[in-house]
Design a protein around this motif. Structure first.
Motif, PDB file in Angstrom:
ATOM      1  N   LEU A  84       5.479   2.865 -10.215  1.00 50.04           N
ATOM      2  CA  LEU A  84       4.735   1.868  -9.440  1.00 50.04           C
ATOM      3  C   LEU A  84       4.398   2.433  -8.061  1.00 50.04           C
ATOM      4  CD1 LEU A  84       6.991  -1.256 -10.203  1.00 50.04           C
ATOM      5  CD2 LEU A  84       4.933  -0.533 -11.442  1.00 50.04           C
ATOM      6  N   PHE A  85       3.236   2.044  -7.550  1.00 43.29           N
ATOM      7  CA  PHE A  85       2.929   2.431  -6.167  1.00 43.29           C
ATOM      8  C   PHE A  85       2.152   1.338  -5.452  1.00 43.29           C
ATOM      9  CE2 PHE A  85      -1.632   3.430  -6.057  1.00 43.29           C
ATOM     10  CZ  PHE A  85      -1.943   3.664  -7.390  1.00 43.29           C
ATOM     11  N   SER A  86       2.368   1.288  -4.142  1.00 38.04           N
ATOM     12  CA  SER A  86       1.603   0.403  -3.277  1.00 38.04           C
ATOM     13  C   SER A  86       0.780   1.266  -2.337  1.00 38.04           C
ATOM     14  CB  SER A  86       2.524  -0.458  -2.420  1.00 38.04           C
ATOM     15  OG  SER A  86       3.286  -1.329  -3.218  1.00 38.04           O
ATOM     16  N   SER A  87      -0.379   0.747  -1.936  1.00 32.41           N
ATOM     17  CA  SER A  87      -1.161   1.421  -0.908  1.00 32.41           C
ATOM     18  C   SER A  87      -1.376   0.425   0.212  1.00 32.41           C
ATOM     19  CB  SER A  87      -2.483   1.907  -1.499  1.00 32.41           C
ATOM     20  OG  SER A  87      -3.589   1.470  -0.764  1.00 32.41           O
ATOM     21  N   GLY A  88      -1.076   0.815   1.437  1.00 31.38           N
ATOM     22  CA  GLY A  88      -1.226  -0.157   2.493  1.00 31.38           C
ATOM     23  C   GLY A  88      -1.107   0.317   3.914  1.00 31.38           C
ATOM     24  N   PRO A  89       0.090   0.733   4.333  1.00 29.41           N
ATOM     25  CA  PRO A  89       0.316   0.918   5.760  1.00 29.41           C
ATOM     26  C   PRO A  89      -0.639   1.937   6.383  1.00 29.41           C
ATOM     27  CG  PRO A  89       2.357   1.165   4.511  1.00 29.41           C
ATOM     28  CD  PRO A  89       1.260   1.077   3.524  1.00 29.41           C
ATOM     29  N   THR A  90      -1.109   1.621   7.579  1.00 28.89           N
ATOM     30  CA  THR A  90      -1.936   2.568   8.321  1.00 28.89           C
ATOM     31  C   THR A  90      -1.189   2.997   9.576  1.00 28.89           C
ATOM     32  OG1 THR A  90      -3.050   0.712   9.397  1.00 28.89           O
ATOM     33  CG2 THR A  90      -4.157   1.669   7.489  1.00 28.89           C
ATOM     34  N   GLY A  91      -1.494   4.199  10.027  1.00 35.24           N
ATOM     35  CA  GLY A  91      -0.814   4.768  11.188  1.00 35.24           C
ATOM     36  C   GLY A  91      -0.068   6.019  10.774  1.00 35.24           C
ATOM     37  N   GLU A  92       0.410   6.754  11.768  1.00 36.01           N
ATOM     38  CA  GLU A  92       1.134   8.002  11.497  1.00 36.01           C
ATOM     39  C   GLU A  92       2.606   7.698  11.239  1.00 36.01           C
ATOM     40  OE1 GLU A  92      -0.456  10.716  11.130  1.00 36.01           O
ATOM     41  OE2 GLU A  92      -2.365  10.148  12.044  1.00 36.01           O
ATOM     42  N   GLY A  93       3.221   8.494  10.379  1.00 37.12           N
ATOM     43  CA  GLY A  93       4.659   8.352  10.146  1.00 37.12           C
ATOM     44  C   GLY A  93       4.972   7.816   8.762  1.00 37.12           C
ATOM     45  N   ASP A  94       6.256   7.587   8.546  1.00 36.87           N
ATOM     46  CA  ASP A  94       6.738   7.173   7.233  1.00 36.87           C
ATOM     47  C   ASP A  94       6.117   5.825   6.834  1.00 36.87           C
ATOM     48  OD1 ASP A  94       8.760   7.437   5.008  1.00 36.87           O
ATOM     49  OD2 ASP A  94       9.292   5.484   5.828  1.00 36.87           O
ATOM     50  N   LEU A  98       6.400   2.077   8.524  1.00 39.87           N
ATOM     51  CA  LEU A  98       5.213   1.368   9.041  1.00 39.87           C
ATOM     52  C   LEU A  98       5.100  -0.025   8.430  1.00 39.87           C
ATOM     53  CD1 LEU A  98       2.601   4.277   8.913  1.00 39.87           C
ATOM     54  CD2 LEU A  98       3.488   3.209  10.983  1.00 39.87           C
ATOM     55  N   ALA A  99       5.595  -0.158   7.187  1.00 37.25           N
ATOM     56  CA  ALA A  99       5.554  -1.463   6.509  1.00 37.25           C
ATOM     57  C   ALA A  99       6.821  -2.277   6.800  1.00 37.25           C
ATOM     58  CB  ALA A  99       5.362  -1.270   5.005  1.00 37.25           C
ATOM     59  N   PHE A 123       2.261   4.437  -0.401  1.00 33.97           N
ATOM     60  CA  PHE A 123       1.332   5.397   0.200  1.00 33.97           C
ATOM     61  C   PHE A 123       0.596   4.755   1.371  1.00 33.97           C
ATOM     62  CE2 PHE A 123       1.248   6.926  -4.347  1.00 33.97           C
ATOM     63  CZ  PHE A 123       2.016   8.055  -4.102  1.00 33.97           C
ATOM     64  N   HIS A 124       0.269   5.576   2.353  1.00 34.60           N
ATOM     65  CA  HIS A 124      -0.588   5.094   3.444  1.00 34.60           C
ATOM     66  C   HIS A 124      -1.903   4.582   2.863  1.00 34.60           C
ATOM     67  CE1 HIS A 124       1.939   8.032   5.719  1.00 34.60           C
ATOM     68  NE2 HIS A 124       1.785   7.175   6.698  1.00 34.60           N
ATOM     69  N   GLY A 125      -2.500   3.640   3.575  1.00 31.45           N
ATOM     70  CA  GLY A 125      -3.761   3.065   3.101  1.00 31.45           C
ATOM     71  C   GLY A 125      -4.938   3.393   3.996  1.00 31.45           C
ATOM     72  N   ASP A 126      -5.997   2.674   3.749  1.00 35.24           N
ATOM     73  CA  ASP A 126      -7.260   2.858   4.464  1.00 35.24           C
ATOM     74  C   ASP A 126      -7.815   1.487   4.812  1.00 35.24           C
ATOM     75  OD1 ASP A 126      -9.815   3.482   5.335  1.00 35.24           O
ATOM     76  OD2 ASP A 126     -10.561   4.011   3.348  1.00 35.24           O
ATOM     77  N   VAL A 127      -7.855   1.174   6.084  1.00 37.94           N
ATOM     78  CA  VAL A 127      -8.539  -0.058   6.498  1.00 37.94           C
ATOM     79  C   VAL A 127      -9.884   0.368   7.072  1.00 37.94           C
ATOM     80  CG1 VAL A 127      -8.491  -2.122   7.923  1.00 37.94           C
ATOM     81  CG2 VAL A 127      -6.350  -1.204   7.035  1.00 37.94           C
ATOM     82  N   ASN A 128     -10.912   0.169   6.282  1.00 40.27           N
ATOM     83  CA  ASN A 128     -12.255   0.627   6.657  1.00 40.27           C
ATOM     84  C   ASN A 128     -12.966  -0.485   7.431  1.00 40.27           C
ATOM     85  OD1 ASN A 128     -14.985   1.274   6.683  1.00 40.27           O
ATOM     86  ND2 ASN A 128     -14.820   2.456   4.793  1.00 40.27           N
ATOM     87  N   ARG A 151      -4.725   7.803   4.213  1.00 40.83           N
ATOM     88  CA  ARG A 151      -4.184   8.222   2.910  1.00 40.83           C
ATOM     89  C   ARG A 151      -3.755   9.694   2.947  1.00 40.83           C
ATOM     90  NH1 ARG A 151      -9.048   6.303  -0.696  1.00 40.83           N
ATOM     91  NH2 ARG A 151     -10.073   7.024   1.209  1.00 40.83           N
ATOM     92  N   ASP A 152      -2.587   9.951   2.390  1.00 39.87           N
ATOM     93  CA  ASP A 152      -1.987  11.286   2.434  1.00 39.87           C
ATOM     94  C   ASP A 152      -2.140  11.908   1.044  1.00 39.87           C
ATOM     95  OD1 ASP A 152      -0.294  13.472   2.400  1.00 39.87           O
ATOM     96  OD2 ASP A 152       1.336  12.479   3.482  1.00 39.87           O
ATOM     97  N   TRP A 153      -3.240  12.649   0.897  1.00 41.83           N
ATOM     98  CA  TRP A 153      -3.562  13.167  -0.446  1.00 41.83           C
ATOM     99  C   TRP A 153      -2.527  14.144  -0.964  1.00 41.83           C
ATOM    100  CZ3 TRP A 153      -6.511  10.069  -2.852  1.00 41.83           C
ATOM    101  CH2 TRP A 153      -7.459   9.329  -2.157  1.00 41.83           C
ATOM    102  N   GLU A 154      -1.886  14.865  -0.045  1.00 42.77           N
ATOM    103  CA  GLU A 154      -0.824  15.796  -0.489  1.00 42.77           C
ATOM    104  C   GLU A 154       0.348  15.028  -1.085  1.00 42.77           C
ATOM    105  OE1 GLU A 154       0.794  18.832   2.125  1.00 42.77           O
ATOM    106  OE2 GLU A 154      -1.272  19.428   2.574  1.00 42.77           O
TER     107      GLU A 154
END
Ligand SMILES: Cc1cc2nc3c(=O)[nH]c(=O)nc-3n(C[C@H](O)[C@H](O)[C@H](O)COP(=O)(O)O)c2cc1C
Length: 168
Positions: A84-94, A98-99, A123-128, A151-154
């Motif tokens: 399972l994965f969530s995508s959401g938090p924005t900003g630098e760091g863990d 952040l969540a 995973f970090h997200g994208d607020v466009n 988003r951290d593609w690596e």
């Protein structure tokens, strides 16, 4: 015979869909026959030997398409390897920090406890700012979350590689 893997997702503005597509690419490169589908478009889960399910998080909750998928297929998923994965938090760091330490939506925790996923990722997200509506932008400013694509593609590719390693 090739193993059939499902990557199902729920995404409001496309950021989580792209994460799911990346996971699918990595699994296919590892010779796993992988379908990447919106969670509400999956007809029958029974052909799949393993399932990856992800959702964008809005106000601490998964999108209803992913939540419904989890509930509807709980028994089947409990018998299969699931990630399972969530995508959401924005900003630098863990992303979990952040969540505010939230690893998974509380409303779905009991189902996850039953399914016992191999892993749950955040995973970090994208607020466009060009996609979200006025009210959403106001909400994001209110909680002081930065706008932008974090988003951290690596990290996403590494997580998908670990799934492939577990399945091949
Ligand atoms: C109104 C609003 C509320 C959000 N709430 C959360 C939240 O509670 N937790 C979180 O981690 N991210 C939150 N986010 C960030 C989104 O989850 C992030 O933008 C995500 O990558 C969007 O994915 P999508 O393009 O697939 O919909 C929120 C974003 C918006 C616009």
């Amino acid at each position: 015979m090739e193993k059939q893997v499902l990557v199902a997702y729920a995404s409001k503005y496309g950021a989580t869909a792209e994460i799911a597509e990346r996971i699918g690419e990595v699994l296919r490169e590892a010779s796993l026959a992988t379908d990447v589908l919106p969670a509400d478009r999956v007809g029958d889960v029974t052909p799949y030997e393993a399932v990856v399910l992800g959702s964008a998080v809005y106000i601490g909750r998964w999108q209803k398409q992913a939540a419904n998928f989890l509930k509807a297929n709980e028994e089947y998923l409990a018998e299969r390897p699931v990630w399972l994965f969530s995508s959401g938090p924005t900003g630098e760091g863990d992303p979990v920090e952040l969540a505010q330490g939230s690893h998974f939506p509380k409303a779905l925790q009991s189902i996850a406890d039953h399914i016992q996923p191999r892993d749950i990722a955040v995973f970090h997200g994208d607020v466009n700012p060009e996609k979200v509506n006025f009210f959403e932008k106001w909400m994001i400013k209110n909680v002081k979350a930065p706008l932008g694509d974090f988003r951290d593609w690596e990290a996403i590719s590494a997580w998908a590689t670990a799934i492939a390693d577990a399945l091949v």
